[in-house]
Design a protein around this motif. Sequence first.
Motif, PDB file in Angstrom:
ATOM      1  N   SER A 143       0.142 -11.157 -22.376  1.00  0.00           N
ATOM      2  CA  SER A 143       0.357 -10.887 -23.795  1.00  0.00           C
ATOM      3  C   SER A 143      -0.125  -9.484 -24.133  1.00  0.00           C
ATOM      4  N   ILE A 144      -1.413  -9.218 -23.968  1.00  0.00           N
ATOM      5  CA  ILE A 144      -1.958  -7.934 -24.422  1.00  0.00           C
ATOM      6  C   ILE A 144      -2.281  -6.977 -23.281  1.00  0.00           C
ATOM      7  N   GLU A 145      -2.034  -7.384 -22.041  1.00  0.00           N
ATOM      8  CA  GLU A 145      -2.397  -6.533 -20.908  1.00  0.00           C
ATOM      9  C   GLU A 145      -1.485  -5.316 -20.815  1.00  0.00           C
ATOM     10  N   THR A 146      -2.058  -4.206 -20.310  1.00  0.00           N
ATOM     11  CA  THR A 146      -1.289  -2.972 -20.141  1.00  0.00           C
ATOM     12  C   THR A 146      -1.193  -2.569 -18.672  1.00  0.00           C
ATOM     13  N   ALA A 147      -1.770  -3.387 -17.793  1.00  0.00           N
ATOM     14  CA  ALA A 147      -1.706  -3.147 -16.351  1.00  0.00           C
ATOM     15  C   ALA A 147      -1.668  -4.503 -15.666  1.00  0.00           C
ATOM     16  N   ALA A 148      -1.046  -4.543 -14.494  1.00  0.00           N
ATOM     17  CA  ALA A 148      -0.983  -5.802 -13.758  1.00  0.00           C
ATOM     18  C   ALA A 148      -0.982  -5.530 -12.260  1.00  0.00           C
ATOM     19  N   VAL A 149      -1.699  -6.381 -11.539  1.00  0.00           N
ATOM     20  CA  VAL A 149      -1.619  -6.398 -10.082  1.00  0.00           C
ATOM     21  C   VAL A 149      -0.551  -7.431  -9.744  1.00  0.00           C
ATOM     22  N   PHE A 150       0.571  -6.974  -9.183  1.00  0.00           N
ATOM     23  CA  PHE A 150       1.675  -7.879  -8.879  1.00  0.00           C
ATOM     24  C   PHE A 150       1.387  -8.667  -7.598  1.00  0.00           C
ATOM     25  N   GLY A 151       0.868  -7.973  -6.575  1.00  0.00           N
ATOM     26  CA  GLY A 151       0.612  -8.651  -5.310  1.00  0.00           C
ATOM     27  C   GLY A 151      -0.067  -7.715  -4.350  1.00  0.00           C
ATOM     28  N   GLU A 152      -0.453  -8.271  -3.193  1.00  0.00           N
ATOM     29  CA  GLU A 152      -1.092  -7.420  -2.190  1.00  0.00           C
ATOM     30  C   GLU A 152      -0.709  -7.846  -0.786  1.00  0.00           C
ATOM     31  N   LEU A 153      -0.535  -6.832   0.054  1.00  0.00           N
ATOM     32  CA  LEU A 153      -0.395  -7.034   1.494  1.00  0.00           C
ATOM     33  C   LEU A 153      -1.797  -6.976   2.077  1.00  0.00           C
ATOM     34  N   TYR A 154      -2.130  -7.872   2.986  1.00  0.00           N
ATOM     35  CA  TYR A 154      -3.461  -7.794   3.595  1.00  0.00           C
ATOM     36  C   TYR A 154      -3.403  -8.192   5.054  1.00  0.00           C
ATOM     37  N   LYS A 155      -4.352  -7.618   5.803  1.00  0.00           N
ATOM     38  CA  LYS A 155      -4.445  -7.850   7.237  1.00  0.00           C
ATOM     39  C   LYS A 155      -5.268  -9.100   7.480  1.00  0.00           C
ATOM     40  N   ASN A 156      -4.751  -9.978   8.326  1.00  0.00           N
ATOM     41  CA  ASN A 156      -5.485 -11.177   8.724  1.00  0.00           C
ATOM     42  C   ASN A 156      -5.357 -11.256  10.239  1.00  0.00           C
ATOM     43  N   GLY A 157      -6.389 -10.777  10.943  1.00  0.00           N
ATOM     44  CA  GLY A 157      -6.284 -10.660  12.394  1.00  0.00           C
ATOM     45  C   GLY A 157      -5.197  -9.648  12.728  1.00  0.00           C
ATOM     46  N   ASN A 158      -4.194 -10.060  13.506  1.00  0.00           N
ATOM     47  CA  ASN A 158      -3.097  -9.170  13.858  1.00  0.00           C
ATOM     48  C   ASN A 158      -1.896  -9.306  12.935  1.00  0.00           C
ATOM     49  N   GLU A 159      -2.030 -10.183  11.932  1.00  0.00           N
ATOM     50  CA  GLU A 159      -0.905 -10.445  11.030  1.00  0.00           C
ATOM     51  C   GLU A 159      -1.053  -9.671   9.738  1.00  0.00           C
ATOM     52  N   TRP A 160       0.079  -9.385   9.114  1.00  0.00           N
ATOM     53  CA  TRP A 160       0.089  -8.921   7.732  1.00  0.00           C
ATOM     54  C   TRP A 160       0.590 -10.067   6.870  1.00  0.00           C
ATOM     55  N   LYS A 161      -0.157 -10.357   5.820  1.00  0.00           N
ATOM     56  CA  LYS A 161       0.223 -11.429   4.904  1.00  0.00           C
ATOM     57  C   LYS A 161       0.410 -10.849   3.511  1.00  0.00           C
ATOM     58  N   PHE A 162       1.033 -11.630   2.636  1.00  0.00           N
ATOM     59  CA  PHE A 162       1.232 -11.219   1.251  1.00  0.00           C
ATOM     60  C   PHE A 162       0.623 -12.271   0.339  1.00  0.00           C
ATOM     61  N   ASN A 163      -0.067 -11.799  -0.689  1.00  0.00           N
ATOM     62  CA  ASN A 163      -0.682 -12.674  -1.678  1.00  0.00           C
ATOM     63  C   ASN A 163      -0.061 -12.363  -3.033  1.00  0.00           C
ATOM     64  N   ALA A 164       0.523 -13.372  -3.676  1.00  0.00           N
ATOM     65  CA  ALA A 164       1.112 -13.206  -5.013  1.00  0.00           C
ATOM     66  C   ALA A 164      -0.026 -13.285  -6.032  1.00  0.00           C
ATOM     67  N   ILE A 165      -0.383 -12.166  -6.629  1.00  0.00           N
ATOM     68  CA  ILE A 165      -1.550 -12.106  -7.507  1.00  0.00           C
ATOM     69  C   ILE A 165      -1.198 -12.390  -8.971  1.00  0.00           C
ATOM     70  N   GLY A 166      -0.386 -11.521  -9.574  1.00  0.00           N
ATOM     71  CA  GLY A 166       0.021 -11.735 -10.961  1.00  0.00           C
ATOM     72  C   GLY A 166      -1.125 -11.712 -11.958  1.00  0.00           C
ATOM     73  N   SER A 167      -2.084 -10.795 -11.788  1.00  0.00           N
ATOM     74  CA  SER A 167      -3.219 -10.702 -12.715  1.00  0.00           C
ATOM     75  C   SER A 167      -3.056  -9.506 -13.644  1.00  0.00           C
ATOM     76  N   GLY A 168      -3.315  -9.732 -14.917  1.00  0.00           N
ATOM     77  CA  GLY A 168      -3.216  -8.660 -15.895  1.00  0.00           C
ATOM     78  C   GLY A 168      -4.568  -8.043 -16.200  1.00  0.00           C
ATOM     79  N   TYR A 169      -4.530  -6.788 -16.611  1.00  0.00           N
ATOM     80  CA  TYR A 169      -5.739  -6.053 -16.993  1.00  0.00           C
ATOM     81  C   TYR A 169      -5.489  -5.354 -18.316  1.00  0.00           C
ATOM     82  N   GLN A 170      -6.531  -5.248 -19.126  1.00  0.00           N
ATOM     83  CA  GLN A 170      -6.481  -4.361 -20.281  1.00  0.00           C
ATOM     84  C   GLN A 170      -7.040  -3.016 -19.838  1.00  0.00           C
ATOM     85  N   GLY A 171      -6.636  -1.960 -20.517  1.00  0.00           N
ATOM     86  CA  GLY A 171      -7.176  -0.643 -20.193  1.00  0.00           C
ATOM     87  C   GLY A 171      -6.293   0.168 -19.267  1.00  0.00           C
TER      88      GLY A 171
END
Length: 193
Positions: free
Chosen positions: A151-179
């Motif tokens: 609603s009032i957020e002006t920034a958002a983390v959509f997702g992140e790629l991250y290393k897990n051992g030898n694999e690359w994984k994706f995490n669906a974040i969807g978090s909003g930030y003000q500021g």
Amino acid sequence: MPVCLQKGQKVSLTKGNPGLTKVVVGLGWDVNQFDTGGDFDLDTAAFLLTDSGKVADSKDFIFFGNLTHPSGCAQHMGDNLTGAGDGDDEQIKVDLSKVPASVTKIAFTVTIYEAEQRRQNFGQVNNAFIRIYNEETGEELLRYDLGEDFSIETAAVFGELYKNGNEWKFNAIGSGYQGGLAALCANYGVDVE
């Protein structure tokens, strides 16, 4: 068929795609034209993070003012000033084989440029998504549609790629930030003038 993710869901990118190194992260959105009448300019960025959850250097922040990481592992494909049309509005290419060993996570964010001055927020943004596809084949590997959680957020983390051992994984974040972008930079340890 791409994997369609829900908020908080994690999926391996490389396990089912052996040899995958070059991916394109596409981000897109539509805006409600009736809300402010002003132009919206949404900006994507990537933060290359160490185990601490912070960048090691300001060059680990990839955005319209720093398009290419020194290692060549991440390249922003340029600023889209309007978000008009279908498909990806902005893209960041990632070469997983070139990601420095110290980088364990890459966060993909979207901020609204001059949100405060223009009285804009993510409540006025629809159909936001992040998707990852194989640069070499064009095959879409995964997609996360953010839904209308903001609603009032002006920034958002959509997702992140991250290393897990030898694999690359994706995490669906969807978090909003003000500021806006400043809040994200503070969160990820980027010094902003």
